[in-house]
Write a protein that holds these residues in place. Structure first.
Motif, PDB file in Angstrom:
ATOM      1  N   LYS A  12       0.827  -1.203   0.000  1.00 48.17           N
ATOM      2  CA  LYS A  12       0.000   0.000   0.000  1.00 48.17           C
ATOM      3  C   LYS A  12       0.869   1.264   0.000  1.00 48.17           C
ATOM      4  O   LYS A  12       1.863   1.360   0.715  1.00 48.17           O
ATOM      5  N   ILE A  13       0.469   2.210  -0.836  1.00 46.51           N
ATOM      6  CA  ILE A  13       1.140   3.520  -0.912  1.00 46.51           C
ATOM      7  C   ILE A  13       0.076   4.586  -0.739  1.00 46.51           C
ATOM      8  O   ILE A  13      -1.016   4.508  -1.332  1.00 46.51           O
ATOM      9  N   ILE A  18       1.533   9.778  -3.789  1.00 51.05           N
ATOM     10  CA  ILE A  18       1.419   9.659  -5.248  1.00 51.05           C
ATOM     11  C   ILE A  18       1.118  11.011  -5.871  1.00 51.05           C
ATOM     12  O   ILE A  18       1.678  11.379  -6.915  1.00 51.05           O
ATOM     13  N   ARG A  19       0.225  11.776  -5.219  1.00 49.80           N
ATOM     14  CA  ARG A  19      -0.077  13.119  -5.735  1.00 49.80           C
ATOM     15  C   ARG A  19       1.178  13.987  -5.743  1.00 49.80           C
ATOM     16  O   ARG A  19       1.424  14.747  -6.686  1.00 49.80           O
ATOM     17  N   SER A  20       1.977  13.870  -4.708  1.00 50.01           N
ATOM     18  CA  SER A  20       3.215  14.648  -4.641  1.00 50.01           C
ATOM     19  C   SER A  20       4.194  14.223  -5.730  1.00 50.01           C
ATOM     20  O   SER A  20       4.834  15.061  -6.377  1.00 50.01           O
ATOM     21  N   ALA A  21       4.309  12.903  -5.968  1.00 49.21           N
ATOM     22  CA  ALA A  21       5.262  12.389  -6.963  1.00 49.21           C
ATOM     23  C   ALA A  21       4.863  12.759  -8.383  1.00 49.21           C
ATOM     24  O   ALA A  21       5.722  12.900  -9.262  1.00 49.21           O
ATOM     25  N   GLY A  42       6.845   9.237 -11.947  1.00 53.10           N
ATOM     26  CA  GLY A  42       7.260   9.998 -10.773  1.00 53.10           C
ATOM     27  C   GLY A  42       8.185   9.177  -9.899  1.00 53.10           C
ATOM     28  O   GLY A  42       8.315   7.957 -10.070  1.00 53.10           O
ATOM     29  N   GLU A  43       8.823   9.831  -8.955  1.00 53.80           N
ATOM     30  CA  GLU A  43       9.730   9.143  -8.033  1.00 53.80           C
ATOM     31  C   GLU A  43       9.066   9.009  -6.678  1.00 53.80           C
ATOM     32  O   GLU A  43       8.496   9.975  -6.153  1.00 53.80           O
ATOM     33  N   ILE A  44       9.147   7.806  -6.087  1.00 55.22           N
ATOM     34  CA  ILE A  44       8.452   7.555  -4.821  1.00 55.22           C
ATOM     35  C   ILE A  44       9.129   6.409  -4.082  1.00 55.22           C
ATOM     36  O   ILE A  44       9.826   5.576  -4.686  1.00 55.22           O
ATOM     37  N   PHE A  55       2.820   5.146 -12.576  1.00 54.47           N
ATOM     38  CA  PHE A  55       1.544   5.082 -11.858  1.00 54.47           C
ATOM     39  C   PHE A  55       0.424   4.895 -12.882  1.00 54.47           C
ATOM     40  O   PHE A  55       0.199   5.766 -13.732  1.00 54.47           O
ATOM     41  N   LYS A  56      -0.315   3.773 -12.795  1.00 51.79           N
ATOM     42  CA  LYS A  56      -1.443   3.531 -13.698  1.00 51.79           C
ATOM     43  C   LYS A  56      -2.729   3.812 -12.929  1.00 51.79           C
ATOM     44  O   LYS A  56      -3.084   3.110 -11.974  1.00 51.79           O
TER      45      LYS A  56
END
Length: 772
Positions: A12-13, A18-21, A42-44, A55-56
């Motif tokens: 889980k993330i 995700i919004r930030s990345a 993005g980087e995470i 990210f899909k």
């Protein structure tokens, strides 16, 4: 397949991360769209660390929903293979459903089908990767369940930075029993136009052979350089039927990607197109297993590798009798790495670990006696050449060598391979030879000093280096013999690529690049114990800011009553220099005094003292000069607390040579005297070169560019000099480990001038120590 949501909790993330990345799913981060939704980059941080990811983001309006979302998570969590895309995490929060994958920087295969840059060899390897991934899904080891993908197409084949294939999008996949020869699952027909198995389309019965059919379409796409359908007259037209017809009528050349046709080996194309056609058979029973597809594609790759290897090494292979027999490029390279006789047995060719060509020309083919020498004699002295080697009385002969198989753009060393007639002088250790030779008629003689033992029992002396422009080089060398008149058994002239030696970067000299004050912790950048070092300064600086102190340390200052100079090198490494007065035996030298002792650095002008036109920037009150030197001793008490205890350090001679001798290349023997041994025995011996600043490192009066005697071809050669920013020369003398903080390291080295007949004046500023 039953599963529990708990087994996926570690994946889980959080949505906010995700919004930030993705900068709140900004279109600047958008890298693609698919049947699932939009894909962002993005980087995470994730379950396997932190990296760039894809990210899909699920868009339920496109037909895929909660069921496909969890199926993708389940499948990629349980089925892991190097040719399946890796799931790194997921988000199911506030109505958002997002899958996080490893990032495939080259996108999907469909975008590269018509690219000229994607070679036939790369396409073969990509197809093999996909076939291996599918073979794993169809027969997963250790499980009773078979995975049927249902949507194999070039858009679902992702490519990483190294063009490795990754099968993606398992959201539509189905599970069947693996212990049945023909697993069949009744299913609603899903998939993509052009790739669908006709039997599955007609009857709704899904089998593993349905994936085989879809993959056969992908194989034809890779071969033809285009998608399997085209859009004309407001309709999609399937090209698969036309492709099958062209193959069956043996008109495959008409559909192949024409820009790639010249690259293809005929046998490779035949094997590839045959298995691709078999995959497209209408009857499931007539289609091959994916394991068989992998085997046939690997054979196609093997044919292509042999074809390309033959082209690459053709100049060598066509001169080898009898012809070499090999089944792959790797096998050929393995043969060449052991060495072969080419050019009618006159040339020995070897590939080194970097794939560069090494070449040795037999002495029996190139040696001509010079007028004053006796006739050359032949010898069978353990030579790799059938005709053996050449005995050269007094080492005097002319060698006319033509190297035909060298790699272009590579710097080569040219070496004489020989043995001494006096067998006792042959050794695996370096031996002095002082061999004189000329490169061109009318030029002055050159000298090579050291010979090195090779693993094959022969000895080798380096003559010069050059950067090869063409594949062949023609040269003539006149050998005037060793200085002691030794006779030599000569095997040949050896050309081998120069091993690259990375020199340390130039240190910052007096000036630093401007550094921002923001978030800079100057106290952390200062060396350990900096306050004690400041106290020992001869010119104690006034108390100032940490930033000013840091810049002072980078600039350097005198400590220990002015007899040492401390500074920080690049990356904050500690360095200090002992003056010549501290390190050398005083009675052996003439001391050159500065005019103004109050200056921390001064210009050392020797014109008035010795009529030598040289001006040097010096950091001590005096420097040492010895004219026509033969040997001298360096004795230093190395303070561990200055350099940092128990660290690896190097010792350098900071010197210069006067303009009386603008072209000096001198070999110097360095002897390490171990003060702990009885009678101060010599513990070890090695060699360094001394060059004058005016000696060019690169010359240009031969083929390409060459240098003389400056390669580190033996561990016995510790250092090659370089010119510093301050006008002095430096050469590494020794590498050592400092003691603990309460002890000092004593160093005593004796330097002996090997070429005593070459008289020149040596100026020494000091001995410098650097933390490595």
């Amino acid at each position: 397949m039953a599963f529990s949501f708990r087994e996926f909790q570690h994946l889980k993330i959080k949505l906010k991360d995700i919004r930030s990345a993705t900068n709140n799913f900004n279109d600047d981060n958008l890298i693609g769209r698919g049947g699932f939704g939009k894909v962002y980059k993005g980087e995470i941080s994730h379950s396997k660390g932190r990296s760039i990811v894809a990210f899909k983001r699920l868009d339920s309006r496109l037909g895929q929903g909660n069921h496909e979302f969890w199926r993708e998570i389940m499948m990629l969590s349980r089925y892991i293979h190097e040719n399946l895309v890796s799931l790194l995490g997921y988000c199911n929060e506030k109505g958002e459903k997002i899958l996080v994958y490893e990032y495939a920087s080259r996108g999907s295969l469909d975008h590269h089908l018509s690219a000229i840059a994607l070679t036939w060899m790369q396409r073969l390897k990509i197809c093999i990767g996909v076939a291996r991934g599918l073979a794993y899904l169809h027969d997963p080891n250790g499980t009773q369940q078979r995975v049927l993908h249902r949507d194999i197409k070039s858009a679902n084949i992702l490519l990483d930075a190294n063009w490795n294939a990754k099968v993606s999008d398992l959201g539509l996949s189905k599970i069947g029993l693996a212990n049945q020869p023909h697993t069949a699952v009744v299913s609603t027909v899903v998939g993509t136009f052009g790739y669908l198995d006709p039997m599955y389309l007609e009857m709704g019965v899904l089998t593993k052979e349905s994936d085989v059919y879809s993959f056969g379409v992908v194989l034809f796409e890779a071969m033809c350089g285009r998608l399997c359908f085209e859009y004309t007259n407001d309709r999609y037209h399937n090209l698969v039927r036309m492709w099958k017809k062209s193959y069956k009528q043996k008109r495959i050349d008409e559909i192949i990607f024409q820009d790639m046709l010249q690259q293809m080996d005929v046998s490779s194309l035949d094997a590839f197109s045959k298995i691709a056609y078999q995959c497209l058979q209408k009857s499931c029973e007539e289609r091959p297993l994916m394991a068989d597809v992998v085997e046939e594609l690997e054979m196609a790759l093997q044919f292509q590798e042999i074809y390309e290897a033959t082209k690459e090494y053709e100049p060598i292979l066509k001169t080898v009798v009898p012809p070499l027999i090999f089944r792959s490029k790797a096998e050929l390279q393995g043969i060449l790495s052991k060495g072969i006789l080419a050019n009618g047995g006159k040339t020995w060719v070897v590939l080194n670990e970097n794939g560069e060509h090494c070449e040795m020309i037999s002495a029996t083919e190139i040696c001509i006696p010079i007028p004053s020498a006796d006739d050359l004699h032949f010898s069978k002295e353990n030579s790799r050449f059938k005709k053996g080697s050449v005995i050269a009385p007094y080492g005097r002969f002319i060698a006319h060598a033509n190297a035909q198989f060298l790699s272009p753009g590579i710097t080569y060393t040219v070496n004489l391979v020989f043995k001494f007639i006096d067998a006792e002088r042959n050794s695996s250790e370096p031996r002095l030879i002082s061999l004189r030779y000329k490169l061109e008629e009318g030029t002055s003689s050159l000298m090579s000093y050291l010979a090195y033992g090779r693993e094959d029992g022969w000895m080798m002396v380096e003559l010069f280096q050059f950067t090869n422009i063409m594949t062949s080089v023609d040269l003539e060398i006149t050998f005037e013999g060793p200085k002691d008149g030794s006779s030599l058994v000569v095997e040949g002239i050896d050309f081998r690529p120069l091993k690259k030696v990375v020199l340390e970067d130039e240190e910052v000299d007096m000036q630093l690049q401007p550094i921002s004050d923001l978030d800079t912790y100057w106290e952390d950048k200062l060396p350990n114990g900096y306050e004690e070092i400041i106290k020992s300064s001869k010119d104690s600086p006034k108390r100032t800011t940490k930033k000013d102190l840091y810049f002072l340390f980078c600039k350097g200052f005198r400590i220990n009553n002015g007899e040492e100079w401390f500074y920080l090198g690049k990356n904050g490494k500690k360095c200090y220099m002992q003056s010549a007065r501290e390190a050398l035996h005083k009675y052996e030298w003439v001391w050159l005094l500065q005019k103004d002792a109050k200056k921390p650095r001064f210009l050392l002008n020797l014109l008035a003292c010795f009529l030598v036109d040289i001006t040097l920037l010096c950091i001590f009150e005096e420097a040492a000069l010895q004219k026509s030197w033969t040997s001298f001793v360096i004795s230093c008490n190395i303070r561990s607390q200055i350099l940092s205890p128990q660290t690896t350090c190097a010792c350098y001679l900071i010197y210069n040579i006067t303009d009386f001798h603008p072209r000096i290349e001198a070999l110097v023997e360095v002897r390490h005297v171990d003060l702990h041994l009885e009678d101060f025995h010599v513990a070890n011996t090695w060699y360094i070169y001394l060059l004058s600043p005016q000696t060019p490192v690169i010359r240009s009066n031969f083929v390409g560019r060459y240098t003389h005697n400056t390669s580190d071809i033996s561990k016995m050669i510790r250092g090659i000099p370089r010119l510093r920013n301050d006008g002095w020369m430096e050469v590494q003398l020794w590498e050592f480990q400092t003691s603990d903080i309460s002890k000092s390291t004593w160093m005593q080295l004796e330097l002996r001038n090997i070429n005593k007949e070459s008289s020149y004046s040596l100026i020494v500023q000091g001995i410098e120590f650097k933390t490595l």
